[in-house]
Design an enzyme around this catalytic site. Structure first.
Site, short mmCIF file in Angstrom:
data_model
loop_
_atom_site.label_atom_id
_atom_site.label_comp_id
_atom_site.label_asym_id
_atom_site.label_seq_id
_atom_site.Cartn_x
_atom_site.Cartn_y
_atom_site.Cartn_z
N ASP A 12 18.74 13.62 17.06
CA ASP A 12 19.09 13.63 18.37
C ASP A 12 19.86 13.18 19.00
O ASP A 12 19.16 11.41 19.19
CB ASP A 12 17.67 13.92 18.78
CG ASP A 12 18.06 14.81 20.07
OD1 ASP A 12 18.52 15.88 20.46
OD2 ASP A 12 16.70 14.40 20.63
N ASP A 14 19.15 13.24 23.13
CA ASP A 14 17.86 12.43 24.48
C ASP A 14 16.78 11.75 24.40
O ASP A 14 15.95 13.30 23.52
CB ASP A 14 18.46 13.36 24.98
CG ASP A 14 19.40 13.65 26.03
OD1 ASP A 14 20.18 12.92 26.35
OD2 ASP A 14 19.65 15.37 26.18
#
Length: 248
Positions: A12, A14
């Site tokens: 991922d 953020d």
């Protein structure tokens, strides 16, 4: 963990590679605080709402999830061109505008521990990819100077083009594993959101790593993380760290 056991590492973005989760959090808080200001009968928005209902999900799904938590029903709106503040897509678009303005004004620097892990993995035969619900992932990676570190980016735009449901469904991660020419069982998922961890578990990935940037170790473990760290440099082999220190 032994990275040699895996063919792909799927991150991922953020809150895992860059601290842009904090920018997202502020944008969601500002947007929903203003929205609820016209509804004084509703409980105020808190950061706990972000972790419970929004974190890691596609933007419009996050809007729907939060509104449902307050028993608020709004029309969907017309999508990316919607500007009404009384539709799901309009609220999502406003949040995205707030995020983009902050990114352009302030820029972004990656977590040092994340860069250290990327440096470590660059010398290994493992494919690195980004799997993000955000439609801003490529711009964030460019701003951080990291786009070239990854073989591909599966973001919200790719998910929409491919018709892939967002996290906590595993489809975006499974699509990424296919791009890496790896199986789920030979791929690592690295996530800071419970929805992303749940996606990795649902996809039966070989290892699901939770990064505790605020969601909480217990919540990440309950969602399906095989292990939880507080920074990505903790995933660097101890012997390698010792060798690097001795060389320096």
């Amino acid at each position: 963990m032994d990275w040699d056991d895996f063919q792909a590492a799927l991150f991922d973005l953020d809150g895992v590679i860059t601290p842009t989760a904090e920018v997202h959090m502020r944008a969601w808080r500002d947007m929903f605080t203003a929205f609820l200001g016209a509804r004084p009968e509703q409980a105020a928005y808190t950061d706990d709402d972000y972790f419970r209902y929004i974190d890691g999900k596609p933007r419009y799904d996050g809007v729907r999830s939060f509104l449902l938590s307050r028993g608020i029903m709004l029309p969907e709106g017309s999508g990316a061109a919607e500007s009404s503040r009384e539709t799901v897509s309009g609220l999502g678009n406003l949040k995205d505008e707030m995020f983009a303005d902050t990114l352009q004004r302030d820029g972004v620097q990656a977590y040092p521990g994340s860069v250290a892990l990327l440096d470590y993995l660059s010398d290994r035969p493992i494919v690195l990819g980004i799997v993000s619900s955000s439609r801003n992932a490529v711009n964030v990676l460019k701003a951080a100077g990291l786009l070239e570190r990854f073989a591909f980016v599966v973001d919200g735009k790719v998910a929409a083009q491919q018709g892939l449901p967002g996290k906590p469904a595993p489809d975006t991660y499974l699509h990424a594993a296919g791009l890496a020419q790896a199986s789920a069982t030979t791929s690592v998922v690295v996530e800071d959101a419970t929805s992303g961890v749940a996606a990795g578990r649902a996809g039966r990935f070989g290892l699901v790593v939770g990064v505790d940037r605020g969601a909480g170790a217990d919540a990440l473990t309950s969602a399906g993380a095989d292990m939880v760290v507080t920074d990505l440099d903790q995933l660097i082999d101890t012997a390698q760290r010792t060798d690097d220190k001795e060389r320096s």
